[in-house]
Design a protein around this motif. Structure first.
Motif, PDB file in Angstrom:
ATOM      1  N   VAL A   1      21.602 -29.204  -5.218  1.00 25.80           N
ATOM      2  CA  VAL A   1      20.377 -29.800  -4.664  1.00 25.80           C
ATOM      3  C   VAL A   1      19.335 -28.707  -4.400  1.00 25.80           C
ATOM      4  O   VAL A   1      18.173 -28.823  -4.809  1.00 25.80           O
ATOM      5  CB  VAL A   1      20.706 -30.574  -3.361  1.00 25.80           C
ATOM      6  CG1 VAL A   1      19.431 -30.996  -2.646  1.00 25.80           C
ATOM      7  CG2 VAL A   1      21.562 -31.795  -3.683  1.00 25.80           C
ATOM      8  N   THR A   2      19.752 -27.628  -3.736  1.00 23.13           N
ATOM      9  CA  THR A   2      18.783 -26.553  -3.441  1.00 23.13           C
ATOM     10  C   THR A   2      18.368 -25.846  -4.732  1.00 23.13           C
ATOM     11  O   THR A   2      17.228 -25.429  -4.880  1.00 23.13           O
ATOM     12  CB  THR A   2      19.360 -25.533  -2.444  1.00 23.13           C
ATOM     13  OG1 THR A   2      20.551 -24.952  -2.977  1.00 23.13           O
ATOM     14  CG2 THR A   2      19.682 -26.179  -1.106  1.00 23.13           C
ATOM     15  N   GLU A   3      19.298 -25.734  -5.667  1.00 24.82           N
ATOM     16  CA  GLU A   3      18.977 -25.081  -6.940  1.00 24.82           C
ATOM     17  C   GLU A   3      18.009 -25.944  -7.763  1.00 24.82           C
ATOM     18  O   GLU A   3      17.129 -25.412  -8.442  1.00 24.82           O
ATOM     19  CB  GLU A   3      20.271 -24.808  -7.717  1.00 24.82           C
ATOM     20  CG  GLU A   3      20.124 -23.907  -8.924  1.00 24.82           C
ATOM     21  CD  GLU A   3      19.508 -22.541  -8.628  1.00 24.82           C
ATOM     22  OE1 GLU A   3      19.614 -22.062  -7.483  1.00 24.82           O
ATOM     23  OE2 GLU A   3      18.897 -21.972  -9.544  1.00 24.82           O
ATOM     24  N   ALA A   4      18.164 -27.257  -7.680  1.00 18.91           N
ATOM     25  CA  ALA A   4      17.241 -28.152  -8.388  1.00 18.91           C
ATOM     26  C   ALA A   4      15.825 -27.967  -7.869  1.00 18.91           C
ATOM     27  O   ALA A   4      14.858 -27.936  -8.639  1.00 18.91           O
ATOM     28  CB  ALA A   4      17.680 -29.604  -8.229  1.00 18.91           C
ATOM     29  N   ARG A   5      15.707 -27.828  -6.556  1.00 20.71           N
ATOM     30  CA  ARG A   5      14.383 -27.633  -5.966  1.00 20.71           C
ATOM     31  C   ARG A   5      13.776 -26.313  -6.462  1.00 20.71           C
ATOM     32  O   ARG A   5      12.617 -26.249  -6.813  1.00 20.71           O
ATOM     33  CB  ARG A   5      14.491 -27.649  -4.436  1.00 20.71           C
ATOM     34  CG  ARG A   5      13.154 -27.574  -3.755  1.00 20.71           C
ATOM     35  CD  ARG A   5      13.131 -28.294  -2.438  1.00 20.71           C
ATOM     36  NE  ARG A   5      14.014 -27.676  -1.453  1.00 20.71           N
ATOM     37  CZ  ARG A   5      14.157 -28.120  -0.217  1.00 20.71           C
ATOM     38  NH1 ARG A   5      13.509 -29.191   0.181  1.00 20.71           N
ATOM     39  NH2 ARG A   5      14.946 -27.527   0.620  1.00 20.71           N
ATOM     40  N   ARG A   6      14.603 -25.257  -6.498  1.00 22.88           N
ATOM     41  CA  ARG A   6      14.122 -23.950  -6.957  1.00 22.88           C
ATOM     42  C   ARG A   6      13.726 -24.013  -8.447  1.00 22.88           C
ATOM     43  O   ARG A   6      12.806 -23.328  -8.875  1.00 22.88           O
ATOM     44  CB  ARG A   6      15.197 -22.881  -6.750  1.00 22.88           C
ATOM     45  CG  ARG A   6      14.666 -21.460  -6.816  1.00 22.88           C
ATOM     46  CD  ARG A   6      15.801 -20.472  -6.724  1.00 22.88           C
ATOM     47  NE  ARG A   6      16.611 -20.482  -7.930  1.00 22.88           N
ATOM     48  CZ  ARG A   6      16.389 -19.698  -8.982  1.00 22.88           C
ATOM     49  NH1 ARG A   6      15.405 -18.843  -8.970  1.00 22.88           N
ATOM     50  NH2 ARG A   6      17.165 -19.765 -10.041  1.00 22.88           N
ATOM     51  N   ALA A   7      14.465 -24.836  -9.204  1.00 27.13           N
ATOM     52  CA  ALA A   7      14.198 -24.938 -10.652  1.00 27.13           C
ATOM     53  C   ALA A   7      13.073 -25.927 -10.966  1.00 27.13           C
ATOM     54  O   ALA A   7      12.868 -26.268 -12.119  1.00 27.13           O
ATOM     55  CB  ALA A   7      15.467 -25.349 -11.384  1.00 27.13           C
ATOM     56  N   ARG A   8      12.353 -26.381  -9.942  1.00 27.62           N
ATOM     57  CA  ARG A   8      11.207 -27.292 -10.102  1.00 27.62           C
ATOM     58  C   ARG A   8      11.607 -28.605 -10.755  1.00 27.62           C
ATOM     59  O   ARG A   8      10.867 -29.140 -11.588  1.00 27.62           O
ATOM     60  CB  ARG A   8      10.098 -26.648 -10.937  1.00 27.62           C
ATOM     61  CG  ARG A   8       9.631 -25.313 -10.415  1.00 27.62           C
ATOM     62  CD  ARG A   8       8.666 -24.691 -11.402  1.00 27.62           C
ATOM     63  NE  ARG A   8       8.438 -23.297 -11.066  1.00 27.62           N
ATOM     64  CZ  ARG A   8       7.255 -22.710 -11.116  1.00 27.62           C
ATOM     65  NH1 ARG A   8       6.204 -23.379 -11.448  1.00 27.62           N
ATOM     66  NH2 ARG A   8       7.142 -21.430 -10.823  1.00 27.62           N
ATOM     67  N   LEU A   9      12.765 -29.102 -10.394  1.00 27.16           N
ATOM     68  CA  LEU A   9      13.176 -30.421 -10.882  1.00 27.16           C
ATOM     69  C   LEU A   9      12.841 -31.449  -9.801  1.00 27.16           C
ATOM     70  O   LEU A   9      13.085 -31.218  -8.614  1.00 27.16           O
ATOM     71  CB  LEU A   9      14.687 -30.441 -11.164  1.00 27.16           C
ATOM     72  CG  LEU A   9      15.127 -29.718 -12.438  1.00 27.16           C
ATOM     73  CD1 LEU A   9      16.624 -29.413 -12.390  1.00 27.16           C
ATOM     74  CD2 LEU A   9      14.809 -30.555 -13.671  1.00 27.16           C
ATOM     75  N   ASP A  10      12.296 -32.581 -10.207  1.00 29.62           N
ATOM     76  CA  ASP A  10      11.990 -33.639  -9.251  1.00 29.62           C
ATOM     77  C   ASP A  10      13.219 -34.485  -8.965  1.00 29.62           C
ATOM     78  O   ASP A  10      13.317 -35.106  -7.910  1.00 29.62           O
ATOM     79  CB  ASP A  10      10.881 -34.539  -9.801  1.00 29.62           C
ATOM     80  CG  ASP A  10       9.600 -33.776 -10.031  1.00 29.62           C
ATOM     81  OD1 ASP A  10       9.014 -33.310  -9.035  1.00 29.62           O
ATOM     82  OD2 ASP A  10       9.203 -33.594 -11.204  1.00 29.62           O
ATOM     83  N   ALA A  11      14.126 -34.533  -9.919  1.00 34.37           N
ATOM     84  CA  ALA A  11      15.331 -35.359  -9.744  1.00 34.37           C
ATOM     85  C   ALA A  11      16.469 -34.803 -10.588  1.00 34.37           C
ATOM     86  O   ALA A  11      16.228 -34.166 -11.625  1.00 34.37           O
ATOM     87  CB  ALA A  11      15.041 -36.801 -10.158  1.00 34.37           C
ATOM     88  N   ILE A  12      17.677 -35.007 -10.115  1.00 33.13           N
ATOM     89  CA  ILE A  12      18.854 -34.660 -10.921  1.00 33.13           C
ATOM     90  C   ILE A  12      19.838 -35.832 -10.866  1.00 33.13           C
ATOM     91  O   ILE A  12      19.890 -36.551  -9.866  1.00 33.13           O
ATOM     92  CB  ILE A  12      19.590 -33.383 -10.414  1.00 33.13           C
ATOM     93  CG1 ILE A  12      19.882 -33.453  -8.910  1.00 33.13           C
ATOM     94  CG2 ILE A  12      18.791 -32.141 -10.753  1.00 33.13           C
ATOM     95  CD1 ILE A  12      20.765 -32.313  -8.401  1.00 33.13           C
TER      96      ILE A  12
END
Lengths: 288, 124
Positions: free
Chosen positions: A61-72
């Motif tokens: 979840v935190t990595e998705a935010r860092r990778a500029r993903l809006d959703a996973i």
């Protein structure tokens, strides 16, 4: 404390402090195009444990935010509890949208069942898995349908909502890339780009989803309606009118170039590796 | 985990990875305690310390993965990684088995056959 331990510890602490200082989620402007919210989504993320991967449900979840993903879409192998844990954590920290899912090992085909709540048993035919995903209100995506999986996946083409057209497998050669493209062209399926995250750069392959609102249900609806665009090193796949809209606007190609595959080397990472190697080769203590 | 994902050590990922993967050395140490005879468990902390120093081969293997993801272009890294996962792991498996065999032979004081049997039981 010995001099050696102080030196090795010092290297690791310096590296940790520098890495933590640099580790910030970049600000990202929401993108609206043609009246749609354009959301960067990775539909194929695995979590530790039980899926042969490195990061836990909260780390993705935190990595998705860092990778500029809006959703996973968190899709553990043949279970959903780790995905539900990720969704709970993301809601807790106001993180990216987490779609609960599962990568189901069907007969000669892996299926991403996304937007489900209950585990779908593995070992069934792909079509049955897709129908069970639909029965739970979710979508079904053919996961990395390369030539060897075609036999099992082919029968479910009419009921698949999408298929992975870009996957890190495409980096292994044109044959595999063509295989994914041909499968996607064999039916009316949304173009999906996924990282199939087990290890390495998070979100380096992603799907731009044109959703009516910034919500899980809207993302699923957009995939059902084939409103997706995927970039791969100069190539673009997906709904033609949306590709043209994105090209005219220019932001999506730029964002895709920014988040695409890249070397991860950093100076502080190199310092950490030197520290770790020194600890292994020479030991922490002078008496070894 | 932090290095292979971001190329850096970060407090966001390091503690979490350390805790979530702690079961690996914990199982190794628990298995060691199980395979040692009662009279061999005197000075267990020192034995555990010496046994863990034999993890060097695996640690080098893991660091090589970090280096791989840092320097190899992403378009090639998975080919190298899968090669290393299979061939590299096979080499390290044999190397670490030899190190652990020497541990049971030289440190614990087992004879050859017993050291080999204990190694096998420990691995199981």
């Amino acid at each position: 404390m010995t001099t050696r331990a102080a030196a090795i510890g010092g290297l690791l602490v310096i590296s940790l402090l520098a890495g933590t200082w640099r580790d910030r989620a970049p600000a990202q402007e929401p993108v609206m195009l043609g009246g749609y919210h354009v959301l960067a989504v990775d539909f194929h993320v695995h979590t530790h444990p039980l899926s042969s991967t490195t990061l836990t449900s909260w780390d993705v979840v935190t990595e998705a935010r860092r990778a500029r993903l809006d959703a996973i879409a968190v899709v553990p192998h043949d279970h959903v509890w780790a995905a539900r844990l990720a969704r709970w954590f993301s809601r807790l920290i106001d993180g990216p949208i987490v779609l609960v899912g599962e990568e189901v090992a069907a007969t000669q085909c892996d299926v991403l069942a996304v937007g489900i709540e209950r585990t779908i048993p593995w070992g069934q035919r792909a079509r049955a898995v897709a129908e069970q995903a639909h029965a739970q209100g979710g979508i079904a995506i053919a996961a990395h349908p390369v030539q060897r999986d075609w036999h099992g996946c082919a029968e479910a083409v009419p009921v698949f909502d999408g298929s992975e057209i870009v996957h890190p497998l495409v980096f292994n050669g044109e044959d595999l890339a063509r295989s994914l493209r041909d499968f996607n062209a064999s039916g009316d399926m949304a173009a999906i780009g996924d990282t199939d995250y087990h290890i390495g750069q998070f979100g380096m392959v992603r799907t731009y989803v044109f959703a009516r609102e910034r919500a899980a249900a809207a993302i699923l609806d957009a995939v059902r309606a084939k409103r997706t665009v995927v970039y791969d090193r100069g190539r673009v796949y997906g709904e033609r009118s949306l590709i043209q809209l994105a090209a005219a606007d220019g932001r999506l190609p730029r964002m895709a170039a920014l988040t695409g595959p890249r070397r991860l080397a950093t100076l502080d990472g190199a310092i950490a590796i030197v520290g770790l190697l020194a600890a292994i080769l020479f030991g922490w203590r002078d008496d070894r | 985990m932090s290095l292979t994902t971001t190329g850096s050590l970060t407090l966001r990922l390091v503690p979490s990875a350390a805790v979530s993967w702690a079961f690996v050395p914990a199982i190794e140490v628990a298995a060691l305690a199980l395979v040692l005879r009662r009279d061999e468990r005197d000075g267990l902390p020192r034995l555990i310390d010496l046994f863990c120093s034999g993890f060097g081969a695996w640690s080098l293997w893991l660091i090589a993965i970090c280096v791989m993801f840092a320097v190899v272009p992403p378009t090639l890294v998975f080919q190298v990684f899968f090669w290393w996962l299979e061939i590299g792991a096979a080499i390290v498996l044999a190397w670490s088995a030899y190190v652990d065999y020497c541990f049971f032979r030289e440190v614990v004081g087992r004879n050859r056959r017993s050291a080999a049997r204990t190694l096998l039981v420990h691995r199981c």
